[in-house]
Scaffold this motif. Structure first.
Motif, PDB file in Angstrom:
ATOM      1  N   SER A   1       0.848  -1.192   0.000  1.00 53.25           N
ATOM      2  CA  SER A   1       0.000   0.000   0.000  1.00 53.25           C
ATOM      3  C   SER A   1       0.887   1.245   0.000  1.00 53.25           C
ATOM      4  O   SER A   1       1.764   1.394   0.858  1.00 53.25           O
ATOM      5  CB  SER A   1      -0.901   0.000   1.236  1.00 53.25           C
ATOM      6  N   VAL A   2       0.683   2.147  -0.974  1.00 58.47           N
ATOM      7  CA  VAL A   2       1.572   3.297  -1.129  1.00 58.47           C
ATOM      8  C   VAL A   2       0.780   4.588  -1.309  1.00 58.47           C
ATOM      9  O   VAL A   2      -0.398   4.582  -1.657  1.00 58.47           O
ATOM     10  CB  VAL A   2       2.516   3.135  -2.340  1.00 58.47           C
ATOM     11  N   THR A   3       1.476   5.679  -1.075  1.00 55.22           N
ATOM     12  CA  THR A   3       0.983   7.012  -1.399  1.00 55.22           C
ATOM     13  C   THR A   3       1.997   7.672  -2.321  1.00 55.22           C
ATOM     14  O   THR A   3       3.200   7.651  -2.034  1.00 55.22           O
ATOM     15  CB  THR A   3       0.809   7.869  -0.133  1.00 55.22           C
ATOM     16  N   ILE A   4       1.510   8.208  -3.436  1.00 51.63           N
ATOM     17  CA  ILE A   4       2.388   8.920  -4.364  1.00 51.63           C
ATOM     18  C   ILE A   4       2.327  10.412  -4.037  1.00 51.63           C
ATOM     19  O   ILE A   4       1.263  11.032  -4.120  1.00 51.63           O
ATOM     20  CB  ILE A   4       1.965   8.697  -5.825  1.00 51.63           C
TER      21      ILE A   4
ATOM     22  N   GLN B   1      -6.681   9.390  -1.954  1.00 53.98           N
ATOM     23  CA  GLN B   1      -5.798   9.056  -0.834  1.00 53.98           C
ATOM     24  C   GLN B   1      -4.441   8.542  -1.313  1.00 53.98           C
ATOM     25  O   GLN B   1      -3.466   8.561  -0.558  1.00 53.98           O
ATOM     26  CB  GLN B   1      -6.459   7.994   0.058  1.00 53.98           C
ATOM     27  N   ASN B   2      -4.389   8.057  -2.555  1.00 54.24           N
ATOM     28  CA  ASN B   2      -3.129   7.502  -3.090  1.00 54.24           C
ATOM     29  C   ASN B   2      -2.268   8.526  -3.816  1.00 54.24           C
ATOM     30  O   ASN B   2      -1.117   8.235  -4.167  1.00 54.24           O
ATOM     31  CB  ASN B   2      -3.427   6.349  -4.060  1.00 54.24           C
ATOM     32  N   LEU B   3      -2.821   9.726  -4.063  1.00 54.18           N
ATOM     33  CA  LEU B   3      -2.091  10.741  -4.827  1.00 54.18           C
ATOM     34  C   LEU B   3      -2.177  12.061  -4.069  1.00 54.18           C
ATOM     35  O   LEU B   3      -3.226  12.692  -4.017  1.00 54.18           O
ATOM     36  CB  LEU B   3      -2.691  10.882  -6.234  1.00 54.18           C
ATOM     37  N   VAL B   4      -1.060  12.479  -3.476  1.00 53.70           N
ATOM     38  CA  VAL B   4      -1.047  13.630  -2.586  1.00 53.70           C
ATOM     39  C   VAL B   4      -0.174  14.745  -3.167  1.00 53.70           C
ATOM     40  O   VAL B   4       0.974  14.501  -3.555  1.00 53.70           O
ATOM     41  CB  VAL B   4      -0.504  13.224  -1.197  1.00 53.70           C
TER      42      VAL B   4
ATOM     43  N   ILE C   1       7.429  16.183 -10.271  1.00 54.25           N
ATOM     44  CA  ILE C   1       8.324  15.324  -9.490  1.00 54.25           C
ATOM     45  C   ILE C   1       7.470  14.408  -8.622  1.00 54.25           C
ATOM     46  O   ILE C   1       6.419  14.802  -8.122  1.00 54.25           O
ATOM     47  CB  ILE C   1       9.322  16.122  -8.623  1.00 54.25           C
ATOM     48  N   PHE C   2       7.932  13.158  -8.485  1.00 54.96           N
ATOM     49  CA  PHE C   2       7.198  12.137  -7.749  1.00 54.96           C
ATOM     50  C   PHE C   2       8.059  11.562  -6.629  1.00 54.96           C
ATOM     51  O   PHE C   2       9.285  11.489  -6.745  1.00 54.96           O
ATOM     52  CB  PHE C   2       6.808  10.963  -8.661  1.00 54.96           C
ATOM     53  N   GLU C   3       7.399  11.136  -5.568  1.00 59.14           N
ATOM     54  CA  GLU C   3       8.051  10.347  -4.541  1.00 59.14           C
ATOM     55  C   GLU C   3       7.007   9.389  -3.976  1.00 59.14           C
ATOM     56  O   GLU C   3       5.887   9.805  -3.652  1.00 59.14           O
ATOM     57  CB  GLU C   3       8.623  11.243  -3.444  1.00 59.14           C
ATOM     58  N   VAL C   4       7.366   8.116  -3.868  1.00 58.07           N
ATOM     59  CA  VAL C   4       6.425   7.093  -3.402  1.00 58.07           C
ATOM     60  C   VAL C   4       6.844   6.613  -2.019  1.00 58.07           C
ATOM     61  O   VAL C   4       8.008   6.293  -1.792  1.00 58.07           O
ATOM     62  CB  VAL C   4       6.388   5.893  -4.370  1.00 58.07           C
TER      63      VAL C   4
ATOM     64  N   GLY D   1      10.304   4.896  -4.190  1.00 57.35           N
ATOM     65  CA  GLY D   1      10.253   5.209  -5.616  1.00 57.35           C
ATOM     66  C   GLY D   1      10.264   6.709  -5.787  1.00 57.35           C
ATOM     67  O   GLY D   1       9.929   7.462  -4.867  1.00 57.35           O
ATOM     68  N   GLY D   2      10.667   7.160  -6.959  1.00 59.94           N
ATOM     69  CA  GLY D   2      10.690   8.591  -7.217  1.00 59.94           C
ATOM     70  C   GLY D   2      11.054   8.875  -8.658  1.00 59.94           C
ATOM     71  O   GLY D   2      11.483   7.987  -9.396  1.00 59.94           O
ATOM     72  N   GLY D   3      10.866  10.115  -9.058  1.00 59.49           N
ATOM     73  CA  GLY D   3      11.209  10.487 -10.427  1.00 59.49           C
ATOM     74  C   GLY D   3      10.671  11.855 -10.767  1.00 59.49           C
ATOM     75  O   GLY D   3      10.286  12.629  -9.887  1.00 59.49           O
ATOM     76  N   GLY D   4      10.623  12.146 -12.070  1.00 58.28           N
ATOM     77  CA  GLY D   4      10.124  13.445 -12.491  1.00 58.28           C
ATOM     78  C   GLY D   4      10.455  13.749 -13.937  1.00 58.28           C
ATOM     79  O   GLY D   4      11.030  12.937 -14.661  1.00 58.28           O
ATOM     80  N   ARG D   5      10.080  14.974 -14.331  1.00 55.82           N
ATOM     81  CA  ARG D   5      10.307  15.427 -15.709  1.00 55.82           C
ATOM     82  C   ARG D   5      11.627  16.179 -15.795  1.00 55.82           C
ATOM     83  O   ARG D   5      11.959  16.990 -14.934  1.00 55.82           O
ATOM     84  CB  ARG D   5       9.152  16.313 -16.185  1.00 55.82           C
TER      85      ARG D   5
END
Length: 402
Positions: free
Chosen positions: A181-184, A289-292, A308-311, A322-326
């Motif tokens: 179970s994750v939140t992005i 709830q999964n995308l903040v 930019i993302f961080e999981v 996890g993570g990443g971005g443009r």
């Protein structure tokens, strides 16, 4: 001499290897389902390829490789190299006489180098996935190693924000299959640039983002202290105080930013892009709830230009898994312009630790024995080998041992 491991490295038992393969197989299946093609790059790159892409802190964590040609150098150069080597014993070195290669720090910069070298042969948008180890001269601790695996999926040659939406889907599908179970957490570097402009600290953008990126580690007081030490005034910090009191409603927070960014072009552009990604993801069924929207998310790498993302795992204390971005300008440093890109990474080693802690590995993830022979003598041994080879031949991997 008692044998030991280098700090930040590990041996993997057969159980651990099988479990790691279980994770990799799920990720690889989903990478290919989403249209990504496999790629592998060398373990080490030219030092010039890597330096200057990760920020000052990142550059310090690059493992440099000592040149092996010191004994082959001519007398005058050999003396200079030896002198440089003596200096290097006392402080970090960067002299080209000593090193011009380094172990890769991540998979994104080598991928950008590959795209720059092969852009005339690639069909855009080009989607690749890569599952390989990387190395960082970091301080080892739980979930942080000096040698670890990244599992990356990147798209280059497309400015479409639908790529961000697609990568959100890839994250959620993969972690759902792993039963983690994750939140992005999501933000946009243009918003951070807009905040710097709003606070009058545009010239301190890097210092601002580096400090903000440490919020979950050092807290608000620690971030404020770092901002003050970098020369940012208390008045500017006070203008940014609202960053630390965000509501749980992403769209409400974006609305607040729109008000503060009145006349702030780059900030408003970031809000517009982020609003699109969040709205379309929700329209496709992603649970809010999964995308903040995390306005304090900065990610310390200098090459990010947009989303930019961080999981983070919901049920384990592990930092980001996890993570990443443009990164729309990364290939420009290699002489190739107008090749926008975006990518995400899964941290295999941290995902493993989370799944182990939560007991999420299925029993069949490690068992591949389908039959067992009881051996009572020579005749039985021959018979068992005969049956075993027959089964393997049907599966195209019989090996004759002489």
């Amino acid at each position: 001499m008692k044998p030991s491991l280098a700090k930040g490295t590990r041996d993997f038992t057969s159980l651990e290897v099988s479990r790691r393969k279980y994770i990799i197989n799920i990720l690889q299946k989903n990478f290919e389902l989403f249209g990504f093609q496999p790629l592998e790059t060398p373990s080490f790159e030219n030092l010039s390829t890597l330096t200057g892409k990760y920020g000052e802190e990142g550059d310090r964590l690059i493992f440099k490789i000592l040149n092996s040609s010191i004994n082959e150098a001519k007398d005058e150069k050999k003396v200079q190299m030896q002198n440089d080597f003596q200096k290097a014993l006392d402080k970090p070195f960067s002299s080209e006489n000593l090193t011009d290669k380094a172990l890769r720090y991540d998979l994104t910069v080598p991928f950008a180098r590959f795209v720059a070298m092969n852009h005339g042969k690639l069909t855009f948008p080009y989607k690749r996935y890569q599952i390989q180890p990387v190395w960082r001269a970091d301080r080892p601790q739980k979930g942080r190693f000096r040698e670890f695996y990244q599992c990356d999926a990147d798209v280059v040659g497309s400015e479409s924000l639908w790529q961000e939406v697609d990568l959100v889907q890839l994250y959620l599908k993969s972690f759902a299959e792993l039963k983690v179970s994750v939140t992005i957490h999501i933000n946009n570097r243009k918003i951070l640039s807009g905040l710097a402009e709003y606070a009058g600290i545009t010239d301190k953008l890097i210092d601002f983002t580096v400090a903000l990126d440490k919020l979950d580690k050092i807290g608000k007081d620690g971030v404020v202290k770092e901002l003050l030490e970098s020369g940012i005034s208390q008045e500017s910090i006070d203008k940014l105080d609202f960053l630390f009191t965000q509501s749980n409603d992403a769209l409400e927070n974006l609305l607040l930013l729109k008000e503060k960014f009145a006349g702030n072009e780059i900030g408003l552009k970031g809000v517009e892009e982020l609003e699109f990604v969040i709205t379309q993801s929700l329209n496709l069924g992603v649970d809010i709830q999964n995308l903040v929207f995390d306005i304090t998310l900065a990610r310390g790498l200098d090459y990010y230009t947009g989303a930019i993302f961080e999981v983070k795992a919901d049920e384990a204390q592990m930092g980001s898994i996890g993570g990443g971005g443009r990164y729309d300008n990364l290939t420009e440093v290699f002489g190739v312009k107008n090749v926008p890109g975006i990518g995400i990474s899964f941290g295999l080693d941290r995902i493993y630790l989370v799944m182990e802690e939560l007991n999420l590995f299925p029993e069949d993830a490690t068992s591949n024995v389908e039959y067992l022979f009881a051996n009572f003598g020579g005749e039985e041994t021959f018979g068992s080998f005969k049956i075993d080879c027959s089964v393997k031949r049907e599966r195209n991997f019989c090996r004759i041992v002489s």
